[in-house]
Scaffold this motif. Structure first.
Motif, PDB file in Angstrom:
ATOM      1  N   ARG A 291       0.819  -1.215   0.000  1.00 20.17           N
ATOM      2  CA  ARG A 291       0.000   0.000   0.000  1.00 20.17           C
ATOM      3  C   ARG A 291       0.851   1.263   0.000  1.00 20.17           C
ATOM      4  O   ARG A 291       0.442   2.302  -0.542  1.00 20.17           O
ATOM      5  CB  ARG A 291      -0.933   0.005   1.216  1.00 20.17           C
ATOM      6  CG  ARG A 291      -1.944  -1.119   1.220  1.00 20.17           C
ATOM      7  CD  ARG A 291      -3.092  -0.806   2.165  1.00 20.17           C
ATOM      8  NE  ARG A 291      -2.695  -0.679   3.557  1.00 20.17           N
ATOM      9  CZ  ARG A 291      -2.854  -1.638   4.475  1.00 20.17           C
ATOM     10  NH1 ARG A 291      -3.336  -2.825   4.116  1.00 20.17           N
ATOM     11  NH2 ARG A 291      -2.518  -1.427   5.733  1.00 20.17           N
ATOM     12  N   GLN A 292       2.016   1.178   0.579  1.00 22.36           N
ATOM     13  CA  GLN A 292       2.887   2.353   0.649  1.00 22.36           C
ATOM     14  C   GLN A 292       3.626   2.602  -0.665  1.00 22.36           C
ATOM     15  O   GLN A 292       3.863   3.749  -1.048  1.00 22.36           O
ATOM     16  CB  GLN A 292       3.898   2.175   1.789  1.00 22.36           C
ATOM     17  CG  GLN A 292       3.274   2.195   3.179  1.00 22.36           C
ATOM     18  CD  GLN A 292       4.281   1.855   4.272  1.00 22.36           C
ATOM     19  OE1 GLN A 292       5.347   1.287   3.993  1.00 22.36           O
ATOM     20  NE2 GLN A 292       3.950   2.179   5.528  1.00 22.36           N
ATOM     21  N   TYR A 339      -4.343   7.601  -3.494  1.00 17.82           N
ATOM     22  CA  TYR A 339      -3.882   6.595  -2.541  1.00 17.82           C
ATOM     23  C   TYR A 339      -2.496   6.907  -1.986  1.00 17.82           C
ATOM     24  O   TYR A 339      -2.087   6.329  -0.978  1.00 17.82           O
ATOM     25  CB  TYR A 339      -3.897   5.205  -3.186  1.00 17.82           C
ATOM     26  CG  TYR A 339      -5.256   4.549  -3.111  1.00 17.82           C
ATOM     27  CD1 TYR A 339      -5.546   3.625  -2.126  1.00 17.82           C
ATOM     28  CD2 TYR A 339      -6.245   4.868  -4.024  1.00 17.82           C
ATOM     29  CE1 TYR A 339      -6.794   3.022  -2.040  1.00 17.82           C
ATOM     30  CE2 TYR A 339      -7.499   4.275  -3.960  1.00 17.82           C
ATOM     31  CZ  TYR A 339      -7.771   3.356  -2.958  1.00 17.82           C
ATOM     32  OH  TYR A 339      -9.013   2.781  -2.882  1.00 17.82           O
ATOM     33  N   SER A 340      -1.772   7.827  -2.619  1.00 19.67           N
ATOM     34  CA  SER A 340      -0.447   8.196  -2.117  1.00 19.67           C
ATOM     35  C   SER A 340      -0.511   9.320  -1.101  1.00 19.67           C
ATOM     36  O   SER A 340       0.259   9.326  -0.131  1.00 19.67           O
ATOM     37  CB  SER A 340       0.459   8.622  -3.283  1.00 19.67           C
ATOM     38  OG  SER A 340       0.732   7.540  -4.138  1.00 19.67           O
ATOM     39  N   MET A 342      -3.726  11.078   0.068  1.00 20.23           N
ATOM     40  CA  MET A 342      -4.983  11.429   0.742  1.00 20.23           C
ATOM     41  C   MET A 342      -5.312  10.398   1.810  1.00 20.23           C
ATOM     42  O   MET A 342      -4.891   9.249   1.753  1.00 20.23           O
ATOM     43  CB  MET A 342      -6.127  11.536  -0.278  1.00 20.23           C
ATOM     44  CG  MET A 342      -5.886  12.614  -1.321  1.00 20.23           C
ATOM     45  SD  MET A 342      -7.272  12.832  -2.468  1.00 20.23           S
ATOM     46  CE  MET A 342      -8.454  13.647  -1.403  1.00 20.23           C
ATOM     47  N   LYS A 343      -6.108  10.827   2.793  1.00 16.80           N
ATOM     48  CA  LYS A 343      -6.481   9.961   3.904  1.00 16.80           C
ATOM     49  C   LYS A 343      -7.449   8.871   3.448  1.00 16.80           C
ATOM     50  O   LYS A 343      -8.076   8.959   2.399  1.00 16.80           O
ATOM     51  CB  LYS A 343      -7.107  10.790   5.016  1.00 16.80           C
ATOM     52  CG  LYS A 343      -6.140  11.786   5.659  1.00 16.80           C
ATOM     53  CD  LYS A 343      -6.820  12.561   6.783  1.00 16.80           C
ATOM     54  CE  LYS A 343      -5.843  13.548   7.446  1.00 16.80           C
ATOM     55  NZ  LYS A 343      -6.495  14.318   8.529  1.00 16.80           N
ATOM     56  N   LEU A 344      -7.582   7.844   4.299  1.00 14.08           N
ATOM     57  CA  LEU A 344      -8.390   6.672   3.980  1.00 14.08           C
ATOM     58  C   LEU A 344      -9.835   7.041   3.640  1.00 14.08           C
ATOM     59  O   LEU A 344     -10.435   6.463   2.722  1.00 14.08           O
ATOM     60  CB  LEU A 344      -8.352   5.695   5.154  1.00 14.08           C
ATOM     61  CG  LEU A 344      -9.076   4.356   4.950  1.00 14.08           C
ATOM     62  CD1 LEU A 344      -8.381   3.532   3.874  1.00 14.08           C
ATOM     63  CD2 LEU A 344      -9.146   3.582   6.260  1.00 14.08           C
ATOM     64  N   LYS A 345     -10.395   8.018   4.332  1.00 13.88           N
ATOM     65  CA  LYS A 345     -11.808   8.337   4.131  1.00 13.88           C
ATOM     66  C   LYS A 345     -12.086   8.955   2.761  1.00 13.88           C
ATOM     67  O   LYS A 345     -13.247   9.020   2.338  1.00 13.88           O
ATOM     68  CB  LYS A 345     -12.292   9.286   5.238  1.00 13.88           C
ATOM     69  CG  LYS A 345     -11.619  10.650   5.226  1.00 13.88           C
ATOM     70  CD  LYS A 345     -12.195  11.525   6.336  1.00 13.88           C
ATOM     71  CE  LYS A 345     -11.563  12.919   6.339  1.00 13.88           C
ATOM     72  NZ  LYS A 345     -12.141  13.766   7.415  1.00 13.88           N
ATOM     73  N   PHE A 346     -11.024   9.386   2.070  1.00 20.05           N
ATOM     74  CA  PHE A 346     -11.208   9.977   0.744  1.00 20.05           C
ATOM     75  C   PHE A 346     -10.952   8.972  -0.395  1.00 20.05           C
ATOM     76  O   PHE A 346     -11.070   9.332  -1.563  1.00 20.05           O
ATOM     77  CB  PHE A 346     -10.271  11.181   0.569  1.00 20.05           C
ATOM     78  CG  PHE A 346     -10.552  12.311   1.503  1.00 20.05           C
ATOM     79  CD1 PHE A 346     -11.724  13.050   1.389  1.00 20.05           C
ATOM     80  CD2 PHE A 346      -9.655  12.635   2.506  1.00 20.05           C
ATOM     81  CE1 PHE A 346     -11.990  14.095   2.251  1.00 20.05           C
ATOM     82  CE2 PHE A 346      -9.906  13.677   3.381  1.00 20.05           C
ATOM     83  CZ  PHE A 346     -11.072  14.408   3.247  1.00 20.05           C
ATOM     84  N   HIS A 347     -10.602   7.749  -0.047  1.00 17.04           N
ATOM     85  CA  HIS A 347     -10.274   6.768  -1.089  1.00 17.04           C
ATOM     86  C   HIS A 347     -11.466   6.432  -1.982  1.00 17.04           C
ATOM     87  O   HIS A 347     -11.305   6.097  -3.154  1.00 17.04           O
ATOM     88  CB  HIS A 347      -9.738   5.484  -0.447  1.00 17.04           C
ATOM     89  CG  HIS A 347      -8.360   5.645   0.094  1.00 17.04           C
ATOM     90  ND1 HIS A 347      -7.649   4.602   0.673  1.00 17.04           N
ATOM     91  CD2 HIS A 347      -7.538   6.731   0.161  1.00 17.04           C
ATOM     92  CE1 HIS A 347      -6.464   5.046   1.067  1.00 17.04           C
ATOM     93  NE2 HIS A 347      -6.379   6.334   0.770  1.00 17.04           N
TER      94      HIS A 347
END
Length: 598
Positions: A291-292, A339-340, A342-347
């Motif tokens: 993921r990173q 995905y690089s 932005m926070k999880l809630k914006f995925h």
């Protein structure tokens, strides 16, 4: 007992799905009936209706998810009925929007498929919209699991039904040949959708606690965790290294005009993004590392692919296929950025991006087919003018067009013809046919690559069979023959004689290779020659005495021009040429040989 209980639970869930998604089930039932009618009568074509009801089923599916996400807590039944009515209205609008096509063309089919894809994306995305209880990757996982479990069960059921049908048909009684098609139709159009819907949970909102049932839907099976973490992710990593090495080694060569990159990058990005979204449901060293790293690698690779595709437009123009490839490259780049950084809630916003791009690709005047049509027609006319093939809006054949330009003109002309755009070009002849009229119109053969030049430099004639009326006359025997010769390749100089009988007397047709052409000889039962004809004379009469380099053409023959007769007092030999071709090193003829013994 556990099996029976499990079966009862499954049927109970499927029954609940009918109540939950009544319009979706109704539309799929109609699709099943339409398919059944086409199975019974293959002449029927309900493609327009099939796409309409599939779109309607998907619209009602998304509508129900919107209701459950935003309105079900308030128990606003009126809104649910309003959503169902809106789904029906949009389905009817689609039916009239696509027009009265009997058979779908490529543009309508592609737009319909894109619409179905966009609706499925919306189906996955809606439960996670502004929802702290459910993230986008969890909704994606739930749908992913439901799809593959449904596919597995449906495939096993279909195989079982097929095996039972085959065994019964072979061992017991003859069954109707359409019965198996009807059974598979029921599995595909009714069982599979119902089972998929039964596996789709009612997602919680922020005000509802996640239930144990919901947790089960969001749980990652151990088998899947191992498969994704220790097999799929390493394979994607190795594939990534190969693509990076390819780009670095070829970036200064023909990398930017190499078509090989497009399919590789698209397949890589699709698989990579699916694995990326699923990896957020698993927390271990491999998935966290993936993921990173992957999103940051995806960005430059997607940009490279997009730029390469845009550069290719300057050479070959924009086709609808390349339009979608470029659009996908843009989407992949945006996914990498989201995905690089932005926070999880914006995925979940990647679903919104995909919906917007899908809408752009099917909405005139910026849709894939409208834009590519204008691009190809403009490029076609431009290339014809640049190569002195179109002067003052009149076509003038030119045999001196360079090979590179021939390839571009051939590809563009093929695209225009295959898409049915040729009628919009006033300078093309009426009833223009790419395969028979290209050479007479432009002065050279269809040339798709450098290797086609040697292969296509020849003379090609074919019988026009659209209005084929041929009198057999008094012929006693008709024989279909195909004879060919290739330089430097072994060939039987004398083929086995063909024996035929007329009035209880035996005769034979002898075929002997003499140089580059066969000679046909009819002999009686004593081996005495009655008549002979050299096919070289036939070739020369059809093609003329010009050399291959001086004369290159694809042309159709009328029955009159394709008929040749040789006769004497004993035999009449009539040859009807079906196809004939000749190059410097090869000749071939397919013909009907009609023999009349006098």
């Amino acid at each position: 007992m556990k099996f029976i209980e499990s079966l009862k639970v499954t049927f109970k869930e499927m029954n609940r799905s009918i109540q939950r998604f009544p319009l979706t089930v109704l539309f799929m039932l109609i699709v099943m009936v339409l398919n059944a009618l086409m199975i019974e009568n293959t002449i029927l074509d309900f493609t327009r209706l099939l796409f309409t009801f599939l779109i309607g089923a998907s619209l009602s599916l998304v509508g129900q998810m919107i209701y459950e996400r935003f309105y079900m807590v308030k128990q606003t039944v009126t809104i649910r009925y309003g959503i169902l009515a809106a789904s029906i209205a949009l389905t009817i609008a689609y039916f009239f929007m696509i027009g009265p096509q009997v058979e779908f063309n490529l543009a309508i089919s592609t737009k319909s498929i894109v619409t179905l894809f966009a609706l499925m994306v919306a189906f996955i995305w809606v439960p996670s919209i502004d929802n702290a209880a459910i993230a986008f990757h969890q909704s994606f996982l739930s749908t992913f699991k439901a799809f593959f479990v449904t596919a597995l069960y449906s495939s096993v059921l279909a195989l079982g039904v097929s095996a039972i049908y085959s065994a019964t048909d072979y061992l017991l009684v003859d069954l109707n040949s359409t019965l198996l098609s009807h059974l598979l139709n029921i599995i595909l159009c009714l069982f599979a959708p119902l089972y998929f819907l039964s596996q789709t949970p009612e997602f919680p909102t922020e005000n509802i606690q996640v239930s144990d049932t919901m947790k089960q839907h969001l749980r990652v099976p151990r088998f899947f965790e191992v498969l994704l973490s220790y097999i799929v992710i390493p394979l994607v990593t190795v594939y990534t290294l190969i693509l990076v090495a390819y780009i670095l080694l070829n970036i200064g060569t023909e990398f930017w005009s190499d078509n090989l990159l497009e399919p590789l990058m698209v397949s890589y990005a699709v698989i990579g993004m699916i694995v990326l979204i699923l990896s957020f449901n698993i927390d271990n060293r491999w998935t966290i590392l993936f993921r990173q790293i992957f999103p940051k690698v995806l960005i430059p690779m997607a940009i490279f692919q997009t730029v390469a595709s845009i550069i290719k437009i300057n050479e070959m123009g924009l086709t609808h296929g390349r339009y979608f490839v470029i659009l996908f490259g843009v989407f992949a780049t945006i996914v990498g950025l989201i995905y690089s950084f932005m926070k999880l809630k914006f995925h979940g916003s990647i679903a919104l991006v995909l919906l917007i791009l899908s809408l752009l690709s099917i909405m005139p005047p910026i849709d894939a087919f409208t834009v590519s049509k204008h691009s190809q027609l403009k490029l076609f006319e431009q290339k014809l003018k640049e190569n002195n093939l179109l002067v003052e809006n009149e076509l003038r054949p030119n045999q001196d067009v360079p090979i590179g330009e021939r390839i571009i003109i051939t590809n563009v002309a093929s695209y225009v013809y295959n898409m049915g755009y040729q009628n919009e070009l006033a300078f093309l002849p009426e009833d223009y046919n790419l395969y028979t009229d290209f050479n007479p119109t432009f002065g050279f053969n269809l040339t798709y690559s450098q290797t086609d030049i040697q292969q296509l430099e020849g003379q090609y004639f074919y019988l026009n069979r659209e209005e084929l009326v041929f009198e057999l006359g008094e012929a006693d025997t008709m024989i279909i023959q195909m004879l060919n010769y290739t330089e430097n390749q072994p060939v039987d100089e004398t083929l086995d004689d063909l024996i035929f009988s007329v009035n209880n007397e035996n005769y034979q047709l002898e075929r002997i290779l003499d140089g580059q052409y066969y000679t046909l000889t009819v002999r009686n039962e004593f081996g005495e020659p009655l008549i002979e004809s050299s096919l070289e004379e036939l070739f020369d009469e059809v093609l003329g005495e010009l050399s291959i380099l001086e004369y290159s053409e694809v042309k159709s023959l009328s029955v009159e021009d394709a008929t040749f007769t040789v006769e004497n007092e004993q035999v009449s030999l009539e040859l009807l040429v079906l196809s004939l071709q000749r190059t410097d090193t090869f000749n071939s003829i397919e013909m009907m040989v009609l023999i009349n013994i006098k």
